[in-house]
Design a protein around this motif. Structure first.
Motif, PDB file in Angstrom:
ATOM      1  N   SER A  53      43.506  64.143  81.825  1.00  6.82           N
ATOM      2  CA  SER A  53      42.928  63.508  83.030  1.00  6.82           C
ATOM      3  C   SER A  53      42.091  62.593  82.205  1.00  6.82           C
ATOM      4  O   SER A  53      42.130  61.203  82.066  1.00  6.82           O
ATOM      5  N   GLU A  54      40.953  62.935  81.164  1.00  9.43           N
ATOM      6  CA  GLU A  54      39.981  62.015  80.706  1.00  9.43           C
ATOM      7  C   GLU A  54      40.489  61.268  79.691  1.00  9.43           C
ATOM      8  O   GLU A  54      40.279  60.055  79.396  1.00  9.43           O
ATOM      9  N   GLY A  55      41.297  61.885  78.822  1.00 10.82           N
ATOM     10  CA  GLY A  55      41.930  61.200  77.496  1.00 10.82           C
ATOM     11  C   GLY A  55      43.137  60.078  77.951  1.00 10.82           C
ATOM     12  O   GLY A  55      42.876  59.118  77.402  1.00 10.82           O
ATOM     13  N   ALA A  56      43.827  60.616  79.067  1.00 11.85           N
ATOM     14  CA  ALA A  56      44.754  59.822  79.724  1.00 11.85           C
ATOM     15  C   ALA A  56      44.164  58.306  80.097  1.00 11.85           C
ATOM     16  O   ALA A  56      44.650  57.209  79.965  1.00 11.85           O
ATOM     17  N   ALA A  57      43.048  58.808  81.099  1.00 11.98           N
ATOM     18  CA  ALA A  57      42.157  57.462  81.693  1.00 11.98           C
ATOM     19  C   ALA A  57      41.672  56.694  80.495  1.00 11.98           C
ATOM     20  O   ALA A  57      41.689  55.356  80.962  1.00 11.98           O
TER      21      ALA A  57
ATOM     22  N   PRO B 220      26.793  67.426  75.429  1.00 13.64           N
ATOM     23  CA  PRO B 220      27.945  67.113  76.095  1.00 13.64           C
ATOM     24  C   PRO B 220      28.487  65.926  75.257  1.00 13.64           C
ATOM     25  O   PRO B 220      29.698  65.649  75.481  1.00 13.64           O
ATOM     26  N   GLN B 221      28.033  65.257  74.312  1.00 14.12           N
ATOM     27  CA  GLN B 221      28.705  63.977  73.279  1.00 14.12           C
ATOM     28  C   GLN B 221      30.053  64.819  72.817  1.00 14.12           C
ATOM     29  O   GLN B 221      30.924  63.878  72.620  1.00 14.12           O
ATOM     30  N   ILE B 222      29.819  65.976  72.459  1.00 14.45           N
ATOM     31  CA  ILE B 222      31.060  66.452  71.720  1.00 14.45           C
ATOM     32  C   ILE B 222      32.333  66.484  72.481  1.00 14.45           C
ATOM     33  O   ILE B 222      33.370  66.173  72.456  1.00 14.45           O
ATOM     34  N   TYR B 223      32.055  66.935  73.987  1.00 11.40           N
ATOM     35  CA  TYR B 223      32.944  67.081  74.733  1.00 11.40           C
ATOM     36  C   TYR B 223      33.820  65.587  74.969  1.00 11.40           C
ATOM     37  O   TYR B 223      34.959  65.545  75.104  1.00 11.40           O
ATOM     38  N   ARG B 224      32.754  64.559  75.230  1.00 14.30           N
ATOM     39  CA  ARG B 224      33.538  63.351  75.515  1.00 14.30           C
ATOM     40  C   ARG B 224      34.062  62.781  74.142  1.00 14.30           C
ATOM     41  O   ARG B 224      35.048  61.976  74.271  1.00 14.30           O
ATOM     42  N   ALA B 225      33.659  62.984  73.092  1.00 12.70           N
ATOM     43  CA  ALA B 225      34.008  62.152  71.575  1.00 12.70           C
ATOM     44  C   ALA B 225      35.277  63.055  71.675  1.00 12.70           C
ATOM     45  O   ALA B 225      36.399  62.279  71.267  1.00 12.70           O
ATOM     46  N   VAL B 226      35.748  64.364  71.700  1.00 18.63           N
ATOM     47  CA  VAL B 226      36.845  64.828  71.446  1.00 18.63           C
ATOM     48  C   VAL B 226      37.771  64.599  72.736  1.00 18.63           C
ATOM     49  O   VAL B 226      39.119  64.081  72.407  1.00 18.63           O
ATOM     50  N   VAL B 227      37.578  64.978  73.754  1.00 17.95           N
ATOM     51  CA  VAL B 227      38.532  64.950  75.247  1.00 17.95           C
ATOM     52  C   VAL B 227      38.711  63.534  75.483  1.00 17.95           C
ATOM     53  O   VAL B 227      39.759  63.315  75.528  1.00 17.95           O
ATOM     54  N   TYR B 228      37.790  62.621  75.680  1.00 22.23           N
ATOM     55  CA  TYR B 228      37.823  61.486  75.906  1.00 22.23           C
ATOM     56  C   TYR B 228      38.585  60.489  74.669  1.00 22.23           C
ATOM     57  O   TYR B 228      39.657  59.710  74.848  1.00 22.23           O
TER      58      TYR B 228
ATOM     59  N   LYS C  74      39.177  61.272  71.220  1.00 24.44           N
ATOM     60  CA  LYS C  74      40.288  61.849  70.586  1.00 24.44           C
ATOM     61  C   LYS C  74      41.574  61.830  71.254  1.00 24.44           C
ATOM     62  O   LYS C  74      42.732  61.597  70.748  1.00 24.44           O
ATOM     63  N   GLY C  75      41.248  62.452  72.480  1.00 22.98           N
ATOM     64  CA  GLY C  75      42.555  62.480  73.350  1.00 22.98           C
ATOM     65  C   GLY C  75      43.091  61.265  73.721  1.00 22.98           C
ATOM     66  O   GLY C  75      44.451  61.062  73.415  1.00 22.98           O
ATOM     67  N   ALA C  76      42.591  60.141  73.758  1.00 19.96           N
ATOM     68  CA  ALA C  76      43.200  58.722  73.950  1.00 19.96           C
ATOM     69  C   ALA C  76      43.797  58.414  72.720  1.00 19.96           C
ATOM     70  O   ALA C  76      44.976  57.877  72.532  1.00 19.96           O
ATOM     71  N   TYR C  77      43.143  58.778  71.516  1.00 16.44           N
ATOM     72  CA  TYR C  77      43.760  58.343  70.462  1.00 16.44           C
ATOM     73  C   TYR C  77      45.058  59.212  69.933  1.00 16.44           C
ATOM     74  O   TYR C  77      46.026  58.485  69.361  1.00 16.44           O
ATOM     75  N   ILE C  78      45.049  60.513  70.412  1.00 21.59           N
ATOM     76  CA  ILE C  78      46.206  61.207  70.351  1.00 21.59           C
ATOM     77  C   ILE C  78      47.465  60.684  71.163  1.00 21.59           C
ATOM     78  O   ILE C  78      48.685  60.415  70.523  1.00 21.59           O
ATOM     79  N   LEU C  79      47.170  60.214  72.174  1.00 20.92           N
ATOM     80  CA  LEU C  79      48.057  59.474  73.124  1.00 20.92           C
ATOM     81  C   LEU C  79      48.840  58.083  72.195  1.00 20.92           C
ATOM     82  O   LEU C  79      49.738  57.893  72.311  1.00 20.92           O
TER      83      LEU C  79
END
Length: 379
Positions: free
Chosen positions: A169-173, A223-231, A233-238
């Protein structure tokens, strides 16, 4: 849904508006939502309708407060362009209507329930600076709007199976917003977005894998860790998977993924299957390292240049650690004010490449286009 308020207020939610009437001292707003969503959100305030637009089968309505009516009208102007672009990337918009709401808030951002997007604009009179944040791109026009609009596909059109799939959800958005920036504002702005995402993702990647979801940063209370990795890094993985599979296969896979799992729950394995079918490649090693692991590739650069009869030849040696498979890598050899750029296929064990230039090189760069999330040592 029927929302009954004092007449000076307006209640809004997602879905097709079927009634908007005043009854004495009361105002009644009714909405019909025929398609599934993860939850329903209602917002109540002194809203004024700022505009209505029909584009094809999709109906837009925008609402603003006293100071946000201009912002609401701007949302109406920009949302249609963004949604048309996303339909080309992800397939049809999941809902028949979209309610756009502009409010004020100390922190700019948004919220995206099914068939509705609420955007918070920061009032001009607030002077206290914002803390830098992995998910925040305040200086990039329409980034937040694109992110929230993308949640209509990534979060509602398809929902994650559990908390571990939050990156779908968040990484894709986040990645969808970056793609819109590339489309609307050009390559340089897009690369700037990737640069900032990389800074956060590289800083916090060892805090846990992307599929740890909401638990990331919990122990440290950060919470910055969550956003750095999920948002980020998730976007970068895609983005890296797009480089591995190719643009067309990646786009086909995402459209197929959205169609197959529309209004259902899906997980990382379903995305992997869609990408493998579209590209004809086994992607298990990439998902294992990038989604379920914490290590990112490290490259070691060494080079030497020899003069020839008609110019110079530079031998570029690239060593690689933690590279899960073959990836395209940009090599740039800078000579004078020019850059000789080659894209090579880098194997997990590294490789040796040659680049010819008419003048003696003064610098060699790896991954200057930031298409890969990794670190480079050597010179």
């Amino acid at each position: 849904m029927r929302i009954d308020t004092p007449r000076e207020f307006t209640g809004l939610t997602g879905g097709i508006r079927t009634t908007a009437r005043v009854e004495g001292t009361r105002k009644v707003m009714e909405f019909r939502q025929d398609q599934p969503g993860k939850y329903i959100t209602v917002v109540v305030g002194r809203f004024v309708e700022a505009g209505v637009r029909q584009e094809g089968a999709l109906l837009f309505r925008a609402y603003g407060l006293g100071r946000t009516q201009t912002d609401a009208a701007r949302l109406l102007d920009h949302a249609g362009d963004i949604l048309r672009f996303f339909e080309g990337e992800f397939g049809p918009f999941p809902y028949p209507s979209l309610t756009l709401v502009a409010i004020e808030g100390f922190t700019p951002g948004g919220h995206s329930p099914p068939g509705m997007v609420i955007m918070a604009q920061r009032p001009a009179f607030i002077r206290r600076p914002l803390r830098d944040d992995p998910a925040g791109f305040n200086d990039v026009p329409d980034f937040f709007l694109a992110h929230e609009l993308a949640h209509q596909w990534w979060g509602h059109g398809v929902a994650g199976q559990n908390y571990r799939e939050r990156w779908l959800s968040e990484g894709a958005a986040q990645y969808a917003a970056a793609l819109w920036v590339r489309h609307s504002q050009g390559e340089d702005v897009f690369r700037g977005v990737l640069r900032k995402m990389a800074q956060w993702a590289l800083r916090d990647t060892l805090e846990g894998p992307v599929n740890l979801g909401f638990r990331l940063g919990h122990v440290k209370g950060d919470p910055q860790i969550y956003r750095a990795v999920v948002y980020d890094k998730g976007a970068y993985i895609l983005h890296m998977l797009r480089q591995v599979t190719g643009d067309e296969a990646f786009r086909r896979a995402l459209i197929s993924f959205q169609a197959e799992h529309r209004f259902a729950k899906a997980g990382t394995q379903h995305l992997q299957e869609a990408l493998e079918r579209a590209s004809g490649r086994d992607l298990a090693a990439y998902f294992l390292e990038w989604v379920y692991g914490t290590r990112l590739p490290q490259l070691r650069l060494a080079h030497r240049t020899e003069a020839g009869s008609s110019g110079y030849r530079t031998l570029v040696e690239v060593g690689a650690t933690d590279l899960p498979g073959t990836v395209p890598l940009e090599i740039a050899v800078v000579h004078g004010s020019r850059r000789e750029i080659r894209t090579v296929m880098l194997e997990p064990g590294g490789g040796r490449f040659t680049v010819d230039t008419p003048a003696r090189p003064r610098k060699v760069e790896l991954n200057a286009d930031r298409d890969l999330l990794l670190t480079v040592t050597g010179s």
